[in-house]
Design an enzyme around this catalytic site. Structure first.
Site, PDB file in Angstrom:
ATOM      1  N   TYR A 140      58.909  27.882  17.692  1.00 40.12           N
ATOM      2  CA  TYR A 140      59.584  26.769  18.363  1.00 40.12           C
ATOM      3  C   TYR A 140      60.879  26.373  17.656  1.00 40.12           C
ATOM      4  CZ  TYR A 140      56.107  25.178  21.804  1.00 40.12           C
ATOM      5  OH  TYR A 140      55.294  25.047  22.886  1.00 40.12           O
ATOM      6  N   LYS A 190      47.140  35.722  14.424  1.00 38.14           N
ATOM      7  CA  LYS A 190      47.277  37.077  14.961  1.00 38.14           C
ATOM      8  C   LYS A 190      47.595  37.993  13.774  1.00 38.14           C
ATOM      9  CE  LYS A 190      47.469  39.968  18.477  1.00 38.14           C
ATOM     10  NZ  LYS A 190      46.306  40.308  19.319  1.00 38.14           N
ATOM     11  N   ASP A 222      43.911  36.023  20.765  1.00 36.50           N
ATOM     12  CA  ASP A 222      43.458  36.528  22.069  1.00 36.50           C
ATOM     13  C   ASP A 222      41.956  36.331  22.225  1.00 36.50           C
ATOM     14  OD1 ASP A 222      43.174  38.402  20.023  1.00 36.50           O
ATOM     15  OD2 ASP A 222      43.660  40.134  21.272  1.00 36.50           O
ATOM     16  N   ASP A 246      49.831  25.405  21.392  1.00 38.25           N
ATOM     17  CA  ASP A 246      50.325  24.963  22.698  1.00 38.25           C
ATOM     18  C   ASP A 246      49.475  25.577  23.802  1.00 38.25           C
ATOM     19  OD1 ASP A 246      52.117  23.832  24.630  1.00 38.25           O
ATOM     20  OD2 ASP A 246      53.012  25.830  24.853  1.00 38.25           O
ATOM     21  N   ASP A 250      46.026  23.753  26.159  1.00 36.46           N
ATOM     22  CA  ASP A 250      45.952  23.606  27.622  1.00 36.46           C
ATOM     23  C   ASP A 250      44.640  24.172  28.151  1.00 36.46           C
ATOM     24  OD1 ASP A 250      48.473  22.397  27.850  1.00 36.46           O
ATOM     25  OD2 ASP A 250      48.993  23.582  29.622  1.00 36.46           O
TER      26      ASP A 250
HETATM   27  C1  IPM Z   1      53.073  20.192  24.776  1.00 35.29           C
HETATM   28  C2  IPM Z   1      54.167  20.582  25.728  1.00 35.29           C
HETATM   29  C3  IPM Z   1      55.465  20.711  24.965  1.00 35.29           C
HETATM   30  C4  IPM Z   1      55.279  21.819  23.960  1.00 35.29           C
HETATM   31  C5  IPM Z   1      56.715  20.948  25.832  1.00 35.29           C
HETATM   32  C6  IPM Z   1      56.865  19.886  26.882  1.00 35.29           C
HETATM   33  C7  IPM Z   1      57.948  21.052  25.001  1.00 35.29           C
HETATM   34  O1  IPM Z   1      53.822  21.737  26.408  1.00 35.29           O
HETATM   35  O2  IPM Z   1      53.194  19.115  24.145  1.00 35.29           O
HETATM   36  O3  IPM Z   1      52.096  20.928  24.665  1.00 35.29           O
HETATM   37  O4  IPM Z   1      55.470  23.009  24.289  1.00 35.29           O
HETATM   38  O5  IPM Z   1      54.946  21.515  22.836  1.00 35.29           O
HETATM   39 MG    MG Z   2      51.842  22.408  26.053  1.00 37.24          MG
END
Ligand code: IPM
Ligand code: MG
Length: 356
Positions: A140, A190, A222, A246, A250
């Site tokens: 990042y 990884k 993975d 990240d 999710d």
């Molecule tokens: C998160 C989001 C952010 C990230 C984006 C919006 C920059 O996806 O907080 O997980 O990638 O960190």
């Molecule tokens: Mg995210």
């Protein structure tokens, strides 16, 4: 007095933050807290008002705050902007500026919502895992980065980079978190392919020697993604780098049925933190009173616990969420048969009423 900076942001941000502030006000009253609450601009809203997603005025207030509550940033109207002016840069800017390297993302399935998950109830019932994501390093923020011309064609590139000290401090957060829970830590990397992960693993093992009570395991990313959807209850705490965290967070969020339920905390070494729901700005439902404020309300609970020293207040909020779910109240994202569909405002009011 403790200072809180509120950054509503874009889309549903302002409406969910509004509900969360109702809850915070009431808790502050019940717990006799002395809070100063200021509001600032971030993301697209800041770009619209002053031409930058992380304005200087916000930066100044953020540095002085004991804790920050953020709604969400982003929206389709900003997608064509140059990268540096996009709403997401506001979020990345504040994370980096304040050194918020430790991102805590709990994924807890409320028993009342077991049927809301796309996974079978027996796979997710009782799920309670914590992802500790490094938030200010990795691909990042690594250099070199860019898009340039090489041999007559454009090439895009980024750099995944971690120093030993960066790995060490996030590993420590992972071990400390595990000590307060089931004492199991899974480090995700990884290391079979990436040097940066090889170092990651080595340093995590070294830090682990200071935590003999914690059972440390390692998993390639993975496989971790697969295990999260196959048998998520095997995990207690996971610690990982920025990009893997990240993606995995999710996936973990969706195990619980709705991304509308999950809070997060991003902390620096001083204990100050930024608290935000893990979901985005949901422009498709913004301004319609449909958004679920619970993730933001639970973010306030994390803020009370981790930055304001108010464990009691945090527990009050978490208990209120359980009570409101028991009452059968549901926003659209978690609605199921036999429950009462409510808007975000009514959900906020019910939470305030359930606080006592
Ligand atoms: C998160 C989001 C952010 C990230 C984006 C919006 C920059 O996806 O907080 O997980 O990638 O960190
Ligand atoms: Mg995210």
């Amino acid at each position: 007095m403790q200072r809180i900076l509120v950054l509503p942001g874009d889309g549903i941000g302002p409406e969910i933050v509004n509900e969360a502030l109702k809850v915070l006000d009431r808790v502050a009253e019940l717990e006799g807290m002395d809070l100063e609450i200021d509001e600032g601009l971030i993301g697209g809203a800041a770009y619209d008002a002053v031409g930058h997603p992380y304005p200087e005025a916000t930066r100044v207030m953020a540095r002085e705050a004991d804790a920050i509550l953020l709604g969400a940033v982003g929206g389709p109207q900003y997608e064509a902007l140059e990268r540096e002016l996009r709403p997401e840069r506001g979020l990345l800017g504040i994370r980096s500026d304040l050194g918020l390297f430790a991102n805590l993302r709990p994924a807890i399935l409320y028993p009342q919502l077991a049927s809301a998950s796309t996974l079978r109830p027996e796979v997710v019932a009782g799920l309670d895992l914590l992802i500790v994501r490094e938030l200010t390093g990795d691909i990042y923020f690594g250099h070199p980065r860019g898009i340039e011309l090489r041999d007559g064609e454009r090439v895009g590139f980024n750099t995944a980079v971690y120093s030993e000290s960066e790995i060490e401090r996030i590993a420590r957060v992972g071990f400390e978190a595990a000590m307060k829970r089931d004492r199991r830590l899974c480090s995700v990397d990884k290391a079979n392919v990436l040097e940066v992960s090889e170092l990651w693993r080595e340093v995590v093992i070294r830090v682990g020697e200071e935590y003999p009570e914690v059972e440390l395991s390692h998993m390639y990313v993975d496989n971790a993604a697969m295990q999260l959807v196959r048998a998520p209850k095997q995990f207690d705490v996971m610690v990982t780098g920025n990009i893997f965290g990240d993606i995995l967070s999710d996936a973990a969020a969706m195990l619980t049925g709705s991304i509308g339920m999950l809070p997060s905390a991003s902390m620096n070494a001083t204990g100050a933190g930024l608290y935000e729901p893990i979901h985005g700005s949901a422009p498709d439902i913004a301004g319609q009173d449909k958004a679920n404020p619970i993730a933001t309300v639970l973010s306030v609970a994390m803020m009370l616990r981790h930055s304001l020293g108010q464990e009691e207040g945090a527990r009050r909020i978490e208990a209120a969420v359980g009570r409101v779910l028991d009452q059968g109240l549901r926003t659209a994202d978690i609605q199921s048969e036999g429950c009462t569909l409510v808007g975000g405002k009514a959900m906020g009011d019910a939470l305030v009423a359930a606080l006592n």
